[in-house]
Enzyme design. Structure first.
Site, PDB file in Angstrom:
ATOM      1  N   ARG A 133      -6.172   1.285   0.475  1.00  0.00           N
ATOM      2  CA  ARG A 133      -6.000   1.803  -0.890  1.00  0.00           C
ATOM      3  C   ARG A 133      -4.578   1.635  -1.402  1.00  0.00           C
ATOM      4  O   ARG A 133      -4.349   1.185  -2.513  1.00  0.00           O
ATOM      5  CB  ARG A 133      -6.301   3.314  -0.944  1.00  0.00           C
ATOM      6  N   THR A 134      -3.613   2.041  -0.606  1.00  0.00           N
ATOM      7  CA  THR A 134      -2.242   2.078  -1.108  1.00  0.00           C
ATOM      8  C   THR A 134      -1.745   0.656  -1.374  1.00  0.00           C
ATOM      9  O   THR A 134      -1.203   0.362  -2.436  1.00  0.00           O
ATOM     10  CB  THR A 134      -1.333   2.814  -0.104  1.00  0.00           C
ATOM     11  N   LYS A 185       9.685 -10.876  15.944  1.00  0.00           N
ATOM     12  CA  LYS A 185      10.815 -11.541  16.618  1.00  0.00           C
ATOM     13  C   LYS A 185      11.956 -10.574  16.859  1.00  0.00           C
ATOM     14  O   LYS A 185      13.034 -10.974  17.295  1.00  0.00           O
ATOM     15  CB  LYS A 185      11.323 -12.698  15.755  1.00  0.00           C
ATOM     16  N   ARG A 220       5.657   1.004   3.784  1.00  0.00           N
ATOM     17  CA  ARG A 220       4.942   1.930   4.678  1.00  0.00           C
ATOM     18  C   ARG A 220       5.386   1.619   6.093  1.00  0.00           C
ATOM     19  O   ARG A 220       5.435   0.445   6.499  1.00  0.00           O
ATOM     20  CB  ARG A 220       3.434   1.770   4.555  1.00  0.00           C
ATOM     21  N   HIS A 269       4.242  10.990   1.622  1.00  0.00           N
ATOM     22  CA  HIS A 269       3.477   9.931   0.945  1.00  0.00           C
ATOM     23  C   HIS A 269       3.415  10.310  -0.542  1.00  0.00           C
ATOM     24  O   HIS A 269       2.361  10.638  -1.074  1.00  0.00           O
ATOM     25  CB  HIS A 269       2.080   9.845   1.577  1.00  0.00           C
TER      26      HIS A 269
HETATM   27  C1  NCD Z   1      -3.519   8.396   3.814  1.00  0.00           C
HETATM   28  C2  NCD Z   1      -2.282   7.956   4.571  1.00  0.00           C
HETATM   29  O1  NCD Z   1      -2.096   6.763   4.807  1.00  0.00           O
HETATM   30  O2  NCD Z   1      -1.504   8.853   4.866  1.00  0.00           O
HETATM   31  N1  NCD Z   1      -4.233   7.301   3.280  1.00  0.00           N
HETATM   32  C3  NCD Z   1      -3.954   6.922   2.001  1.00  0.00           C
HETATM   33  O3  NCD Z   1      -2.894   6.408   1.712  1.00  0.00           O
HETATM   34  N2  NCD Z   1      -4.880   7.226   1.067  1.00  0.00           N
HETATM   35  C4  NCD Z   1      -4.387   9.334   4.532  1.00  0.00           C
HETATM   36  C5  NCD Z   1      -4.872   9.005   5.907  1.00  0.00           C
HETATM   37  O4  NCD Z   1      -4.597   7.950   6.474  1.00  0.00           O
HETATM   38  O5  NCD Z   1      -5.576   9.867   6.452  1.00  0.00           O
END
Ligand code: NCD
Length: 304
Positions: free
Chosen positions: A53-54, A82, A103, A131
């Site tokens: 999703r992100t 590397k 991320r 997040h």
């Molecule tokens: C979340 C995350 O990556 O923290 N996912 C997301 O971005 N919607 C939640 C999760 O992984 O449980």
């Protein structure tokens, strides 16, 4: 927004949040007006952890603003393999892009990376830390379905490792919200988040059973147990599957209860809920587009 980066929900004032949510509502009402807004802009996507999703919604959001994206791709096929440091990777990608989305599995990674770049950087998840862009779409969904003031919310599941929980709980302190946290004792909120909630004078209660509080809730925000963050798989097994929402659970809930989940879900919400009026988690995921468009629009305009 005062700052150039978005690293933690603690940095978001009520004004910042409302600016993003209002811009997202404008985009939702008239997406065509934003189609060329950032033509020629390139967004760099650096994901050192899995994401659907992100990653896809930042990618789509940039493209729907007229821009383009460059993606580092999977860690396995990048120079990280590397031995390249995070600081070097972001400094290199900064040269290709006008903003970065990062991320990373380590808490604090985004704070560190932001020190090395001069373009806006969005923390799209740093380990069990924060997040904040997820929080903005969570808040948008709450505002649309229940309103953000005079709200009673239950946040349930993995409160220890769930970064979406940490960001959401901290952002909600800007509004008139009663927060109830429901989790096994071993997965309660970490100390730093408790401290922030306490320092802001938030109304907070902790529970181990959902039924203690379910009838009072306007919103129930359910999260996945973050299996990948447990140092010991046995500890995960002790709590896995402990909290499940199905039709029977909801018998005691208000008819207007809004159920949310950042997704992905494992088994914490039964699919039998999906078609009910309570279920807002797919709408929530779709809100990732206007909200991330709004966030990018604001951060990139800061830079003009
Ligand atoms: C979340 C995350 O990556 O923290 N996912 C997301 O971005 N919607 C939640 C999760 O992984 O449980």
């Amino acid at each position: 927004m005062r700052q150039d980066h978005l690293i933690s929900a603690v940095d978001l004032s009520r004004e910042d949040i409302e600016a993003v949510l209002d811009r997202a509502a404008e985009i939702d009402a008239n997406p065509a007006a934003f189609r060329q807004r950032h033509a020629g802009t390139v967004l760099g996507l650096c994901f050192f952890e899995p994401s659907t999703r992100t990653r896809m919604s930042f990618d789509t959001a940039m493209k729907r603003l007229g821009g383009q994206t460059v993606d580092m791709g999977p860690v396995e096929s990048s120079s990280v393999k590397k031995g390249e440091t995070l600081a070097d990777t972001v400094r290199v990608v900064e040269g290709y892009a006008d903003a970065l989305v990062l991320r990373h599995p380590s808490e604090g990674a985004a704070t560190m990376a932001a020190d090395f770049v001069n373009v806006p950087l969005v923390n799209a998840g740093d380990g069990a830390g924060q997040h904040p862009s997820q929080t903005l779409l969570d808040l948008y969904t709450i505002r649309e379905n229940a309103g953000l003031d005079d709200l009673t919310i239950g946040i349930m599941g993995d409160l220890k490792y769930g970064r979406t929980v940490h960001s959401l709980a901290e952002a909600l302190t800007n509004f008139d919200v009663n927060q109830h946290f429901i989790s096994p004792e071993s997965l309660q909120l970490p100390r730093n988040v408790r401290y922030d909630l306490h320092a802001s004078g938030a109304s907070v209660k902790e529970h181990t059973e959902l039924d203690e509080v379910l009838p009072e809730l306007d919103v129930l925000y359910v999260t996945r147990i973050q299996r990948e963050r447990f140092p010991d798989e046995n500890e995960y097994r002790k709590v896995a599957g402990e909290y499940k929402i199905d039709d029977e659970t909801l018998a005691a809930a208000s008819d207007d209860l809004v159920i949310m989940h950042p997704l992905p879900r494992v088994d914490e919400i039964s699919p039998e809920i999906d078609d009910s009026d309570h279920a807002k988690y797919f709408e929530q995921a779709h809100n990732g587009i206007p909200v991330r468009m709004a966030l990018l629009d604001i951060l990139l305009s800061n830079d003009d």
